[in-house]
Design a protein around this motif. Structure first.
Motif, PDB file in Angstrom:
ATOM      1  N   GLU A   1     -15.027  -5.112  -2.772  1.00 39.10           N
ATOM      2  CA  GLU A   1     -15.899  -6.213  -3.260  1.00 39.10           C
ATOM      3  C   GLU A   1     -15.587  -5.948  -4.796  1.00 39.10           C
ATOM      4  OE1 GLU A   1     -16.493  -9.071  -1.881  1.00 39.10           O
ATOM      5  OE2 GLU A   1     -16.205  -8.096  -0.016  1.00 39.10           O
ATOM      6  N   GLY A   2     -14.877  -4.804  -4.994  1.00 39.27           N
ATOM      7  CA  GLY A   2     -15.218  -4.380  -6.502  1.00 39.27           C
ATOM      8  C   GLY A   2     -13.689  -4.924  -7.328  1.00 39.27           C
ATOM      9  N   GLU A   3     -13.976  -4.802  -8.386  1.00 41.82           N
ATOM     10  CA  GLU A   3     -12.720  -5.274  -9.392  1.00 41.82           C
ATOM     11  C   GLU A   3     -11.581  -4.044  -9.053  1.00 41.82           C
ATOM     12  OE1 GLU A   3     -12.631  -7.827 -11.266  1.00 41.82           O
ATOM     13  OE2 GLU A   3     -14.356  -8.323 -10.350  1.00 41.82           O
ATOM     14  N   PRO A   4     -10.190  -4.414  -9.591  1.00 39.07           N
ATOM     15  CA  PRO A   4      -8.982  -3.798  -9.447  1.00 39.07           C
ATOM     16  C   PRO A   4      -9.529  -2.260 -10.063  1.00 39.07           C
ATOM     17  CG  PRO A   4      -8.235  -5.963  -9.593  1.00 39.07           C
ATOM     18  CD  PRO A   4      -9.951  -5.830  -9.739  1.00 39.07           C
ATOM     19  N   SER A   5      -9.100  -1.355  -9.458  1.00 36.82           N
ATOM     20  CA  SER A   5      -9.308   0.042  -9.931  1.00 36.82           C
ATOM     21  C   SER A   5      -8.201   0.985  -9.482  1.00 36.82           C
ATOM     22  CB  SER A   5     -10.505   0.698  -9.958  1.00 36.82           C
ATOM     23  OG  SER A   5     -10.910   0.866  -8.679  1.00 36.82           O
ATOM     24  N   LYS A   6      -8.171   2.264 -10.149  1.00 36.73           N
ATOM     25  CA  LYS A   6      -7.086   3.157  -9.566  1.00 36.73           C
ATOM     26  C   LYS A   6      -7.371   3.606  -8.253  1.00 36.73           C
ATOM     27  CE  LYS A   6      -5.389   4.823 -13.812  1.00 36.73           C
ATOM     28  NZ  LYS A   6      -5.040   6.060 -14.707  1.00 36.73           N
ATOM     29  N   THR A   7      -8.872   3.739  -8.088  1.00 38.23           N
ATOM     30  CA  THR A   7      -9.379   4.359  -6.710  1.00 38.23           C
ATOM     31  C   THR A   7      -9.202   3.082  -5.673  1.00 38.23           C
ATOM     32  OG1 THR A   7     -10.915   5.663  -7.619  1.00 38.23           O
ATOM     33  CG2 THR A   7     -11.367   4.781  -5.290  1.00 38.23           C
ATOM     34  N   ARG A   8      -9.142   2.004  -5.980  1.00 37.35           N
ATOM     35  CA  ARG A   8      -9.137   0.839  -5.064  1.00 37.35           C
ATOM     36  C   ARG A   8      -7.638   0.689  -4.783  1.00 37.35           C
ATOM     37  NH1 ARG A   8      -8.695  -5.087  -4.990  1.00 37.35           N
ATOM     38  NH2 ARG A   8     -10.104  -6.024  -3.219  1.00 37.35           N
ATOM     39  N   ALA A   9      -6.725   0.877  -5.752  1.00 34.49           N
ATOM     40  CA  ALA A   9      -5.444   0.666  -5.223  1.00 34.49           C
ATOM     41  C   ALA A   9      -5.002   1.742  -4.341  1.00 34.49           C
ATOM     42  CB  ALA A   9      -4.561   0.837  -6.809  1.00 34.49           C
TER      43      ALA A   9
ATOM     44  N   ARG B   1      -0.531  -2.563 -10.133  1.00 34.03           N
ATOM     45  CA  ARG B   1       0.099  -3.121 -11.401  1.00 34.03           C
ATOM     46  C   ARG B   1      -1.019  -3.761 -12.414  1.00 34.03           C
ATOM     47  NH1 ARG B   1       5.018  -6.692  -8.210  1.00 34.03           N
ATOM     48  NH2 ARG B   1       6.234  -4.688  -7.880  1.00 34.03           N
ATOM     49  N   ALA B   2      -2.110  -4.264 -11.888  1.00 34.35           N
ATOM     50  CA  ALA B   2      -3.168  -4.525 -12.717  1.00 34.35           C
ATOM     51  C   ALA B   2      -3.727  -3.227 -13.425  1.00 34.35           C
ATOM     52  CB  ALA B   2      -4.481  -5.221 -12.132  1.00 34.35           C
TER      53      ALA B   2
ATOM     54  N   ALA C   1       0.200   4.674  -6.776  1.00 37.45           N
ATOM     55  CA  ALA C   1      -0.241   3.611  -5.833  1.00 37.45           C
ATOM     56  C   ALA C   1       0.763   2.755  -5.562  1.00 37.45           C
ATOM     57  CB  ALA C   1      -1.651   3.235  -6.186  1.00 37.45           C
ATOM     58  N   GLU C   2       1.453   2.003  -6.867  1.00 40.08           N
ATOM     59  CA  GLU C   2       2.114   0.759  -6.431  1.00 40.08           C
ATOM     60  C   GLU C   2       3.545   1.379  -5.604  1.00 40.08           C
ATOM     61  OE1 GLU C   2       5.246  -2.180  -8.869  1.00 40.08           O
ATOM     62  OE2 GLU C   2       3.851  -0.466  -9.793  1.00 40.08           O
ATOM     63  N   ALA C   3       4.076   2.494  -5.952  1.00 42.08           N
ATOM     64  CA  ALA C   3       5.179   3.204  -5.391  1.00 42.08           C
ATOM     65  C   ALA C   3       4.753   3.486  -3.805  1.00 42.08           C
ATOM     66  CB  ALA C   3       5.625   4.344  -5.767  1.00 42.08           C
ATOM     67  N   ALA C   4       3.732   3.739  -3.595  1.00 44.26           N
ATOM     68  CA  ALA C   4       3.039   4.122  -1.988  1.00 44.26           C
ATOM     69  C   ALA C   4       3.012   2.980  -1.200  1.00 44.26           C
ATOM     70  CB  ALA C   4       1.759   4.718  -2.151  1.00 44.26           C
ATOM     71  N   ALA C   5       2.537   1.818  -2.013  1.00 46.59           N
ATOM     72  CA  ALA C   5       2.452   0.515  -1.106  1.00 46.59           C
ATOM     73  C   ALA C   5       3.921   0.005  -1.083  1.00 46.59           C
ATOM     74  CB  ALA C   5       1.372  -0.346  -2.131  1.00 46.59           C
ATOM     75  N   LEU C   6       4.702   0.318  -2.073  1.00 40.45           N
ATOM     76  CA  LEU C   6       6.086  -0.297  -1.721  1.00 40.45           C
ATOM     77  C   LEU C   6       6.671   0.183  -0.839  1.00 40.45           C
ATOM     78  CD1 LEU C   6       6.993  -0.860  -5.320  1.00 40.45           C
ATOM     79  CD2 LEU C   6       6.936  -2.704  -3.878  1.00 40.45           C
ATOM     80  N   THR C   7       6.525   1.629  -0.603  1.00 38.29           N
ATOM     81  CA  THR C   7       7.147   2.347   0.468  1.00 38.29           C
ATOM     82  C   THR C   7       6.569   1.665   2.046  1.00 38.29           C
ATOM     83  OG1 THR C   7       7.249   4.308  -0.905  1.00 38.29           O
ATOM     84  CG2 THR C   7       7.567   4.696   1.619  1.00 38.29           C
ATOM     85  N   THR C   8       5.153   1.378   1.945  1.00 37.01           N
ATOM     86  CA  THR C   8       4.978   0.632   3.276  1.00 37.01           C
ATOM     87  C   THR C   8       5.467  -0.558   3.568  1.00 37.01           C
ATOM     88  OG1 THR C   8       2.686   2.034   2.962  1.00 37.01           O
ATOM     89  CG2 THR C   8       2.975  -0.051   4.556  1.00 37.01           C
ATOM     90  N   LEU C   9       5.734  -1.506   2.380  1.00 34.34           N
ATOM     91  CA  LEU C   9       6.151  -2.709   2.350  1.00 34.34           C
ATOM     92  C   LEU C   9       7.702  -2.473   2.752  1.00 34.34           C
ATOM     93  CD1 LEU C   9       4.882  -4.475  -0.714  1.00 34.34           C
ATOM     94  CD2 LEU C   9       4.360  -5.045   1.622  1.00 34.34           C
ATOM     95  N   GLY C  10       8.220  -1.440   2.415  1.00 30.86           N
ATOM     96  CA  GLY C  10       9.754  -1.241   2.880  1.00 30.86           C
ATOM     97  C   GLY C  10      10.020  -0.956   4.226  1.00 30.86           C
ATOM     98  N   THR C  11       9.187   0.041   4.553  1.00 33.40           N
ATOM     99  CA  THR C  11       9.062   0.286   6.428  1.00 33.40           C
ATOM    100  C   THR C  11       8.741  -0.941   7.178  1.00 33.40           C
ATOM    101  OG1 THR C  11       6.806   1.021   6.277  1.00 33.40           O
ATOM    102  CG2 THR C  11       8.556   2.774   5.618  1.00 33.40           C
ATOM    103  N   LEU C  12       7.646  -1.558   6.635  1.00 37.58           N
ATOM    104  CA  LEU C  12       7.419  -2.871   7.397  1.00 37.58           C
ATOM    105  C   LEU C  12       8.579  -3.786   7.593  1.00 37.58           C
ATOM    106  CD1 LEU C  12       3.811  -3.531   6.189  1.00 37.58           C
ATOM    107  CD2 LEU C  12       4.246  -2.764   8.627  1.00 37.58           C
ATOM    108  N   ALA C  13       9.479  -4.049   6.396  1.00 40.31           N
ATOM    109  CA  ALA C  13      10.588  -4.704   6.338  1.00 40.31           C
ATOM    110  C   ALA C  13      11.745  -4.318   7.416  1.00 40.31           C
ATOM    111  CB  ALA C  13      11.184  -4.949   5.122  1.00 40.31           C
TER     112      ALA C  13
END
Length: 993
Positions: A519-527, A558-559, A565-577
């Motif tokens: 429920e928090g605002e975007p942050s590095k920890t949350r990302a 990105r926010a 963290a963005e690269a880590a998430a993109l990697t997961t998106l790539g494996t899902l694709a």
């Protein structure tokens, strides 16, 4: 050098080989006092006399924690001031040596949120969260290796490391790295250790087991002197004639230990009775010294290290003149030696005996005095570790706690997480005993637990990493700040995800982390929590949730500007694709993830992206781009110090597997990885070499490794799949029943894990079906219909499993790829031979299936194809057999080559350079090659019909050959012909029972 001629000869020979460019290492083992140091000193003098650079370092017993890389620092120390252009040229360009030498160091800090998702290297204190990749262990290791290599190009180098039983974990890691990379350098590494101190659970023990398997490493066991040598040694030591009684007494009590003999002889005077125990003997000898000398010795024994004159004077309280005389007396009596201006005991046993004889209060006061001096006088490298040690021993916990924390920081800066872990663990042990007001304000117990988990994970102890992470979670309080609590839960999830069997708990842990920041605002920890959550959800096949978390992680990252963290998430998106068959999208995401991660030095995320990119190509049988990706990942892992990280290891393993598949076999595989990783990871890398070892015919090595790898299956199921090569080993040894049993063992194990291994079962089952078909054929040839039926039933059962796996398995890309289709074709082809001659068309399909680039497996299929063609009398079998033979010959695939040669011999097909070697005989062989083949099979109990089937000739032709054999040997019956042939040495194989 009484009694050590052979050992010295071996050491000199090793150095001479190194001098010629054959780098090597020798491990010298022996009991305390057996003469290791004396032997190595002699070797050093020999090497120096031949112009070699001799570097010597010693490990010290500094009790808990230890000083990282101490023997290497001592050995390399002279290089910093040596007036030599070659040395300067080797040392200067390597700033990583600043950990060992007084060189400038630099290295930017990064925020802990940039630490990779899967590696578990997150830190709770930004100033401690230095990227391993900026100044990781491997950078120091490479610098050490590079320096030695560069110097060795100009002159031979002898590196001597003594007393490895006291080595800290960092030293052991560096030694393992160095020895595993000995190739053509003019370098010899000699290391000694006390064998009796390396008990079963000693950390050095497992390293020694690994090192002795390396091809460049040999071992010398320095045994006690024999009675004659011991007597000669005692008589040589004596200043004058000794009575036979004294000599006999010393020899008997020393039990072949030169040091004991020397000490016993030195403590006896005019045939006085000797003390019963060595400690008493040593202390009795010291009793002859003056009180001031004995006090100085007690002070030096407490230091646990070489001690400068000023420290001895301060702690002992002796006046300058009294201390000078005391030290002079101890040196003259060979109790102390002077090394680089400092005093130390001539032998560690002397120090131990004196230290052990101290009264408790005396010991505490001296440790306190040393601690007080260390506080006032800068000690340089290891200052805080020494202060912590003496403060702990003197019960000054208020001083010990902050010193331990500073020592942990220093160890981390030096790239020694193992030493840092020991310091943090000691800090945790005394935390409650230190008053709250005396504790460092920037630390609390939760932080220490978090750091302990991090250091355990980065030093190769994943189970302990989990234990500390769980303790950190338990230490959370209701008023803990939510983001901090989320980091603690995420740390636990990261620790869990790298250990088999804990994925459900990892899901729960990351769920708690997400609840705290959802429920928090975007942050590095949350990302980072979102990115970690996405990776874990993908691992348990909750695709839609993983997709949602990954996209949210990208948005948050990105926010707030956290590219890691963005690269880590993109990697997961790539494996899902990739899992959905959207290969173009997958590779676009993975490529972007690799670039972004590299731009912010999030190296483990970068390696993860490269790994999945290579896997995407591999799944589609795009061998060359897959190998290129894996090679790039391996290079980056080495450059960033992440060779032993989770994805660094897997990149190396996949790269080796594709080299095996594609027929680009390494000439000399490594036995084991370097130390500093868990035993499971070490087993994983070792297992990756097993298929190659089997294919090369190194059966003894594989037979030794298989039992060692078996206990690690549960922790890492991939080891079970890799060591399926054990079934191939049994197949090549024609123990088909064992091959089937090993296949079943792997299948049963995979099913017991509860994971989806359907696709793996295609290859596993195919190997089992081949063994079953071979067993059925052998049974039919000897007329055992019951065994043939049973083997065929085993094969049919495995075929049903293979077909079920192909139909219901879950391929990564959603459909069975070229590799899976090839193994399925091979299973069907092998199954065609369960009840009779195999179907050539089925084997032709298998050959075509492996045409995507699986060179070795295609050659095996060609061999079977040729055999099936011969069963039908097809003349084109020779062409297929020749193609298979060319591959086997080029790869030096010994078992396959032998099998092809055997088939060619039976079918009378000529292969280039493959003339059969005739058996040794006592007289001229009257038999032709074909007649001897027939007689060999008859000797094994074959009927004429069975001999004909195996040799691809008619039963009538067999009868004609046998008639000629009996005529030539003067035999009236088949059995008599066999007996005569054995008596005359015309047959070499034993008669089957």
């Amino acid at each position: 050098m009484v009694g050590r001629v052979d050992e010295l000869r071996r050491l000199r020979a090793a150095f001479l080989r190194a001098e010629r460019g054959e780098a090597g290492a020798v491990l010298v083992a022996g009991d305390a006092g057996v003469g290791k140091t004396r032997l190595l000193t002699e070797l050093g003098e020999f090497a120096a006399g031949r112009g070699a650079l001799v570097l010597t370092g010693r490990c010290l017993d500094v009790r808990e924690g230890g000083l990282p890389y101490l023997p290497f620092a001592e050995a390399f120390g002279p290089l910093a001031t040596m007036d030599d252009e070659v040395v300067a040229g080797a040392v200067g360009p390597r700033p990583a040596l600043g950990r060992l030498l007084p060189l400038p160091q630099s290295g930017p800090l990064i925020e802990w949120e940039q630490v990779p998702v899967v590696s578990g290297s997150e830190h709770d204190v930004p100033q401690r969260a230095r990227a391993e990749q900026n100044l990781g262990q491997l950078q120091l290791f490479d610098a050490v290796l590079g320096t030695l290599t560069d110097i060795a190009a100009n002159r031979p180098v002898l590196l001597v490391l003594e007393d490895l039983h006291w080595a800290d974990g960092s030293t052991r890691n560096l030694l393992s790295f160095l020895l595993s990379r000995l190739r053509g350098q003019r370098l010899l590494v000699v290391a000694s250790y006390r064998e009796e101190d390396v008990y079963r659970r000693h950390p050095l023990r497992s390293l020694l087991v690994e090192l002795v398997r390396l091809p460049a490493v040999s071992r010398i066991q320095l045994a006690p002197l024999g009675p004659q040598d011991a007597r000669a040694f005692v008589e040589a030591l004596a200043d004058g004639p000794l009575s036979p009684e004294v000599v006999a007494s010393v020899v008997e009590r020393a039990e072949g230990n030169p040091f004991f003999a020397e000490e016993l002889l030195a403590s006896c005077a005019d045939s006085v009775d000797l003390p019963a125990g060595l400690a008493e003997v040593l202390l009795a000898r010291l009793e002859r010294l003056s009180p001031d000398a004995r006090r100085a010795l007690r002070v030096i024994s407490v230091a646990g290290d070489s001690v400068m004159h000023g420290a001895i004077a301060e702690v002992s309280g002796l006046g300058e003149l009294e201390l000078d005389e005391a030290l002079r007396e101890a040196v003259q009596h060979h109790v102390l030696v002077i090394e680089q201006g400092a005093y130390t005991f001539r032998h560690a046993l002397l120090q131990e005996a004196v230290y052990g004889d101290l009264l408790p209060g005396e010991r505490t006061r001296m440790h306190a005095a040393y601690a007080a001096r260390i506080k006032r006088v800068p000690q340089g490298r290891g200052h805080d570790a020494k202060l912590a040690y003496h403060s702990l021993q003197s019960k000054d916990l208020n001083t010990a706690l902050p010193a331990l924390l500073r020592a942990a920081e220093e160890a981390e800066r030096l790239g020694a997480p193992g030493a840092a872990l020991r310091h943090v663990e000691q800090a945790l042990e005394i935390w409650d005993a230190v008053g709250e007001s005396e504790r460092p304000p920037e630390h609390d117990e939760l932080l220490l637990l978090h750091e302990a988990s991090h250091f355990a994970g980065t030093s190769g102890e994943p189970e302990r990493a989990i234990a500390y992470a769980r303790s950190a979670v338990q230490a959370l309080r209701p008023d803990t700040e939510p983001e901090r609590a989320a980091r603690v839960w995420r740390r636990l999830a990261e620790a869990l995800v790298n250990v088999e069997g804990t994925l459900d708990e990892a899901v729960e842990a990351i769920g708690h982390a997400w609840d705290l920041v959802a429920e928090g605002e975007p942050s590095k920890t949350r990302a980072w929590v979102l990115a970690t959550r996405a990776a874990i959800l993908r691992a348990i096949r909750r695709r839609e949730e993983a997709l949602h978390s990954a996209r949210a992680a990208v948005a948050d990252a990105r926010a707030v500007g956290t590219a890691g963290a963005e690269a880590a998430a993109l990697t997961t998106l790539g494996t899902l694709a990739d899992n959905s068959g959207n290969f173009a999208e997958a590779r676009r995401h993975l490529g972007e993830a690799e670039r972004k991660a590299r731009s912010v030095d999030a190296s483990d995320v970068e390696l993860r992206a490269v790994y999945f990119l290579g896997l995407s190509h591999e799944d589609q049988a795009e061998i060359e781009p897959a190998i290129e990706s894996y090679e790039r990942g391996v290079r980056r892992a080495e450059e960033t110090g992440l060779t032993w990280s989770n994805f660094g290891l897997e990149l190396r393993a996949r790269h080796l597997w594709l080299r095996y598949v594609s027929g680009d076999w390494p000439s000399e595989p490594s036995a084991r990885p370097g130390r500093g990783v868990s035993s499971v990871v070490a087993a994983r890398l070792t297992a990756s070499w097993v298929p190659l070892a089997v294919a090369r015919g190194r059966f003894d090595t594989v037979a030794r490794l298989l039992p060692e790898l078996r206990p690690h299956w549960r922790a890492e199921p991939l080891i079970a799949l890799t060591t399926l090569a054990g079934a191939e080993l049994a197949y090549w040894q024609e123990d088909f029943g064992l091959a089937i049993a090993r296949v079943r063992e792997v299948v049963d194990f995979l099913e017991s894990t509860g994971d989806h291994w359907g696709m793996a079962e295609i290859r596993v089952g195919s190997l089992g079906i081949e063994a079953a078909a071979a067993q059925a054929t052998a049974a039919r040839l000897r007329g055992d219909d019951v065994a043939a039926t049973a083997a065929a039933a085993d094969g049919a059962e495995l075929l049903a499993m293979v077909r079920h796996g192909a139909e219901h398995g879950r391929p990564r890309s959603g459909q069975v790829g070229p590799e899976g289709r090839a193994w399925l074709a091979r299973a069907e082809a092998a199954a065609s031979g369960l009840d009779g001659p195999a179907d050539p068309d089925s084997w032709a399909a298998a050959v075509a299936g492996f045409g995507y680039g699986a060179v070795y497996e295609q050659a095996i299929s060609r061999w079977h194809y040729a055999e099936a063609l011969l069963g039908r009398g097809e003349t084109r079998a020779g062409k297929e057999l020749l193609l298979a033979y060319e591959v086997a010959e080029r790869l030096r695939a010994v078992p396959l080559r032998a099998a092809i040669q055997g088939l060619a011999r039976r079918a009378r097909i000529e292969l280039p350079g493959a003339a059969a070697e005739a058996p040794r005989r006592d007289r001229v062989d009257p038999l032709t090659e074909r007649e001897r083949l027939v007689l060999e099979l008859v000797a094994l109990g074959r009927t004429n019909r069975q001999v004909g089937e195996e040799l691809f000739i008619s039963e009538k032709t067999v009868s004609v050959h046998l008639s000629r054999v009996m005529n030539k040997l003067g035999a009236a019956r088949r059995a008599e012909a066999v007996a005569i042939a054995y008596d005359r040495g015309l047959l070499t194989r034993p008669v089957a029972n």
